[in-house]
Motif scaffolding. Structure first.
Motif, PDB file in Angstrom:
ATOM      1  N   HIS A 157       0.988  -0.929   0.033  1.00  0.00           N
ATOM      2  CA  HIS A 157      -0.053   0.091  -0.124  1.00  0.00           C
ATOM      3  C   HIS A 157       0.962   1.090  -0.072  1.00  0.00           C
ATOM      4  N   SER A 158       0.656   2.063  -0.760  1.00  0.00           N
ATOM      5  CA  SER A 158       1.212   3.359  -0.745  1.00  0.00           C
ATOM      6  C   SER A 158       0.342   4.766  -0.740  1.00  0.00           C
ATOM      7  N   GLY A 159       0.846   5.544   0.075  1.00  0.00           N
ATOM      8  CA  GLY A 159       0.025   6.730   0.451  1.00  0.00           C
ATOM      9  C   GLY A 159       0.191   7.774  -0.700  1.00  0.00           C
TER      10      GLY A 159
ATOM     11  N   GLN B 175       4.056   1.897 -20.467  1.00  0.00           N
ATOM     12  CA  GLN B 175       2.788   1.456 -19.646  1.00  0.00           C
ATOM     13  C   GLN B 175       3.124   1.184 -18.198  1.00  0.00           C
ATOM     14  N   ARG B 176       2.814   2.202 -17.590  1.00  0.00           N
ATOM     15  CA  ARG B 176       3.007   1.806 -16.081  1.00  0.00           C
ATOM     16  C   ARG B 176       1.822   1.956 -15.264  1.00  0.00           C
ATOM     17  N   SER B 177       0.574   2.012 -15.887  1.00  0.00           N
ATOM     18  CA  SER B 177      -0.569   2.327 -15.359  1.00  0.00           C
ATOM     19  C   SER B 177      -0.890   1.234 -14.149  1.00  0.00           C
TER      20      SER B 177
ATOM     21  N   GLY C 279       0.753   0.090 -12.265  1.00  0.00           N
ATOM     22  CA  GLY C 279       1.808  -0.725 -12.085  1.00  0.00           C
ATOM     23  C   GLY C 279       2.970  -0.542 -10.958  1.00  0.00           C
ATOM     24  N   TRP C 280       2.578   0.535 -10.060  1.00  0.00           N
ATOM     25  CA  TRP C 280       3.423   0.780  -9.054  1.00  0.00           C
ATOM     26  C   TRP C 280       4.150  -0.457  -8.184  1.00  0.00           C
ATOM     27  N   ALA C 281       3.026  -1.342  -7.998  1.00  0.00           N
ATOM     28  CA  ALA C 281       3.352  -2.472  -7.057  1.00  0.00           C
ATOM     29  C   ALA C 281       4.558  -3.115  -7.682  1.00  0.00           C
ATOM     30  N   ALA C 282       4.686  -3.202  -9.113  1.00  0.00           N
ATOM     31  CA  ALA C 282       5.561  -4.130  -9.749  1.00  0.00           C
ATOM     32  C   ALA C 282       7.028  -3.833  -9.210  1.00  0.00           C
ATOM     33  N   TYR C 283       7.352  -2.676  -8.651  1.00  0.00           N
ATOM     34  CA  TYR C 283       8.546  -2.368  -8.256  1.00  0.00           C
ATOM     35  C   TYR C 283       9.053  -3.193  -6.988  1.00  0.00           C
ATOM     36  N   PRO C 284       8.187  -3.099  -5.827  1.00  0.00           N
ATOM     37  CA  PRO C 284       8.287  -3.830  -4.500  1.00  0.00           C
ATOM     38  C   PRO C 284       7.996  -5.285  -4.830  1.00  0.00           C
TER      39      PRO C 284
ATOM     40  N   ASP D 147       5.260   5.837   2.502  1.00  0.00           N
ATOM     41  CA  ASP D 147       5.104   7.182   2.188  1.00  0.00           C
ATOM     42  C   ASP D 147       6.354   7.763   1.798  1.00  0.00           C
ATOM     43  N   SER D 148       6.261   8.900   0.885  1.00  0.00           N
ATOM     44  CA  SER D 148       7.580   9.240  -0.109  1.00  0.00           C
ATOM     45  C   SER D 148       7.601  10.937  -0.105  1.00  0.00           C
ATOM     46  N   THR D 149       8.676  11.344   0.044  1.00  0.00           N
ATOM     47  CA  THR D 149       8.813  12.783  -0.395  1.00  0.00           C
ATOM     48  C   THR D 149       9.734  12.963  -1.652  1.00  0.00           C
ATOM     49  N   VAL D 150       9.965  11.692  -2.122  1.00  0.00           N
ATOM     50  CA  VAL D 150      10.627  11.831  -3.608  1.00  0.00           C
ATOM     51  C   VAL D 150       9.983  12.285  -4.556  1.00  0.00           C
ATOM     52  N   PRO D 151       9.989  13.301  -5.387  1.00  0.00           N
ATOM     53  CA  PRO D 151       9.188  13.584  -6.476  1.00  0.00           C
ATOM     54  C   PRO D 151       9.257  12.395  -7.406  1.00  0.00           C
ATOM     55  N   THR D 152       8.255  11.760  -7.934  1.00  0.00           N
ATOM     56  CA  THR D 152       8.167  10.698  -8.803  1.00  0.00           C
ATOM     57  C   THR D 152       8.290  11.195 -10.458  1.00  0.00           C
ATOM     58  N   GLY D 153       9.260  10.559 -11.307  1.00  0.00           N
ATOM     59  CA  GLY D 153       9.187  10.871 -12.628  1.00  0.00           C
ATOM     60  C   GLY D 153       9.836  12.272 -12.780  1.00  0.00           C
ATOM     61  N   ALA D 154      10.880  12.637 -11.660  1.00  0.00           N
ATOM     62  CA  ALA D 154      11.432  13.755 -11.960  1.00  0.00           C
ATOM     63  C   ALA D 154      13.023  13.440 -12.253  1.00  0.00           C
ATOM     64  N   GLY D 155      13.346  12.208 -12.466  1.00  0.00           N
ATOM     65  CA  GLY D 155      14.523  11.822 -12.701  1.00  0.00           C
ATOM     66  C   GLY D 155      15.445  12.012 -11.499  1.00  0.00           C
ATOM     67  N   LEU D 156      14.853  11.871 -10.226  1.00  0.00           N
ATOM     68  CA  LEU D 156      15.432  11.622  -8.993  1.00  0.00           C
ATOM     69  C   LEU D 156      15.310  10.642  -8.509  1.00  0.00           C
ATOM     70  N   SER D 157      14.958   9.302  -9.268  1.00  0.00           N
ATOM     71  CA  SER D 157      14.952   7.895  -8.742  1.00  0.00           C
ATOM     72  C   SER D 157      14.255   7.545  -7.641  1.00  0.00           C
ATOM     73  N   SER D 158      13.012   7.923  -7.709  1.00  0.00           N
ATOM     74  CA  SER D 158      11.872   7.423  -6.765  1.00  0.00           C
ATOM     75  C   SER D 158      11.819   6.128  -6.634  1.00  0.00           C
ATOM     76  N   SER D 159      11.772   5.450  -8.006  1.00  0.00           N
ATOM     77  CA  SER D 159      11.925   4.093  -8.323  1.00  0.00           C
ATOM     78  C   SER D 159      12.721   3.233  -7.610  1.00  0.00           C
ATOM     79  N   ALA D 160      14.062   3.649  -7.570  1.00  0.00           N
ATOM     80  CA  ALA D 160      14.994   3.125  -6.689  1.00  0.00           C
ATOM     81  C   ALA D 160      14.798   3.098  -5.317  1.00  0.00           C
ATOM     82  N   ALA D 161      14.482   4.415  -4.941  1.00  0.00           N
ATOM     83  CA  ALA D 161      14.068   4.503  -3.674  1.00  0.00           C
ATOM     84  C   ALA D 161      13.227   3.572  -2.697  1.00  0.00           C
ATOM     85  N   LEU D 162      12.145   3.286  -3.719  1.00  0.00           N
ATOM     86  CA  LEU D 162      10.960   2.336  -3.535  1.00  0.00           C
ATOM     87  C   LEU D 162      11.707   1.002  -3.448  1.00  0.00           C
ATOM     88  N   GLU D 163      12.404   0.566  -4.423  1.00  0.00           N
ATOM     89  CA  GLU D 163      12.854  -0.873  -4.474  1.00  0.00           C
ATOM     90  C   GLU D 163      14.064  -0.973  -3.374  1.00  0.00           C
TER      91      GLU D 163
END
Ligand code: ADP
Ligand code: MG
Length: 405
Positions: free
Chosen positions: A71-73, A106-108, A110-115, A137-153
């Motif tokens: 679950h993600s906020g 297409q990642r609609s 699909g966020w749960a695919a990362y964890p 919960d996250s304060t990393v902007p997503t899709g801004a080139g700041l690697s929110s995906s790696a933070a989540l993983e």
């Protein structure tokens, strides 16, 4: 107490609301910016990321029934529930809807695919990981080139590492996270982002040799020297991005083959003129090779400056890196060029786009006293050009993934 730790009680409370039980712990992993060394990580080259104070927090508890609940906020929809023995990255499997399409178009939903991909990668590696309940919960902007995906993983990998007492080193967690993103989510990223999220330390940039994965913490004391590193999130992501990444990557591999080297990292600055002459019939390949060779050298020059305590001297190297990405690698865009040109014209010591390109973020090295003026100049230039207002914040070199409680 850092901002991240400040958010932990809220994340624990959210976990209790979602799952009706107490989490066994709270973990954090940061977003990152890359100081220098862009697109070198799939050329066996050098990179130099630093962790942001922005983090993804995970509250987690183990389960004994082989069920993974996520679950993600920050994501729409409720709890995603999966059986860990039904996780497969292949089309047609039970997890097909989770596994985003190759190339990441297409990642609609699909966020749960990362964890989920992290759990899959750990189990595929033979690690004794069972089910879990996770809330993020996250304060990393997503899709801004700041690697929110790696933070989540990486926060997922670290939480599971502790819940199941796996005893894995940060770099191993990074490699498992990368495997999740490459093979399960379907994004062909290099190892930089996950290593940054797992291994960075506060007050340092991380020098990483992506060939042998050796790394070194390089002191980067901006505040102590009266400097600031600003991040300008342009808030745009141009469609071109995913295809262009694959194209550049394939071009670099072709260049290495044409030059008879294992990877472009093996071409030294002294060998560059000969290499370019050898590729005289292929100007596009020449440009790719020139960027990678000069960029690897810029990383070495930046390290030499920082080791010598000459932090201001890295400014022109950053700006030269931007010119190389814009002209030779051809992955900048109007918004990134405007941010860099405006910042340097307004007195910044140096600036460059960071991340994959075609949008995302730029970084700006600036005297503390000039930070407000430079930020304002960029904001005004975006308004005058009719672009969406950029988000500008400070990159304080922060800690990598860690357990909070
Ligand atoms: P970046 O890594 O540069 O932020 P990506 O496109 O690689 O951009 O990853 C962004 C995606 O990662 C989001 O679209 C979302 O699917 C997922 N993601 C990242 N952080 C979170 C989060 N806290 N909660 C849910 N999904 C997240
Ligand atoms: Mg990413």
């Amino acid at each position: 107490m850092t901002d991240t730790e400040h958010g932990a009680p809220r994340t624990a409370a959210a976990f209790r609301t979602v799952y009706g039980a107490q989490p066994h712990g709270i973990w954090a992993a940061p977003g990152r910016v890359n100081l220098i060394g862009e697109h070198t990580d799939y050329n066996d080259g050098f990179v130099m990321p630093l962790a942001l104070p922005h983090t993804t927090l995970a509250a987690a508890a183990p389960r004994t029934d082989g069920v993974l609940r996520l679950h993600s906020g920050g994501a729409d929809g409720g709890v995603v529930e999966l059986r860990i023995d039904a996780l497969h990255p292949v089309p047609g499997s039970a997890s097909e809807t989770l596994s985003a399409s190759r190339g990441g178009a297409q990642r609609s939903g699909g966020w749960a695919a990362y964890p989920a991909g992290v759990v899959w990668a750990m189990r595929e590696a033979g690690l004794p990981v069972g089910g879990a309940d996770l809330h993020y919960d996250s304060t990393v902007p997503t899709g801004a080139g700041l690697s929110s995906s790696a933070a989540l993983e990486v926060v997922t990998a670290l939480a599971l590492n502790d819940l199941y007492a796996l005893g894995l080193e940060p770099q191993r967690l990074a490699r498992l996270a990368q495997r999740a993103e490459n093979a399960f989510v379907g994004v062909p990223c290099g190892i930089m982002d996950q290593t940054a999220a797992a291994c960075c330390t506060a007050g340092h940039a991380l020098f990483l040799d992506t060939r042998d994965l050796t790394h070194r913490q390089v002191p980067f004391d901006l505040a102590g020297e009266g400097l600031r590193l600003l991040v300008v999130d342009t808030r745009v992501k141009h469609e071109l991005g995913d295809g262009a990444y694959a194209e550049r990557r394939a071009g670099c591999e072709r260049g290495a083959r044409a030059l008879g080297v294992r990877a472009l990292r093996d071409v030294s600055p002294a060998q560059l003129p000969d290499a370019l002459a050898h590729l005289a019939d292929e100007p596009q390949l020449q440009a790719l090779v020139r960027h990678i060779v000069t960029e690897n050298h810029r990383v070495e020059e930046v390290i030499a400056c920082l080791d010598a305590g000459r932090t201001r001297a890295i400014g022109p190297l950053l700006t030269a890196g931007h010119a190389s990405l814009r002209d030779d690698f051809a992955i900048s865009c109007r918004e990134l060029d405007l941010a860099v040109d405006t910042a340097t014209a307004a007195g910044a010591l140096g600036a460059r786009m960071t991340g994959g390109g075609f949008g995302g973020s730029a970084i700006v090295l600036v005297e503390e006293a000039d930070a407000a003026t430079v930020g304002k100049a960029v904001t005004e230039a975006f308004a005058a050009a009719g672009h969406t207002a950029p988000r500008i914040f400070e990159a304080v070199p922060s800690a990598g993934a860690h357990r909070i409680e």
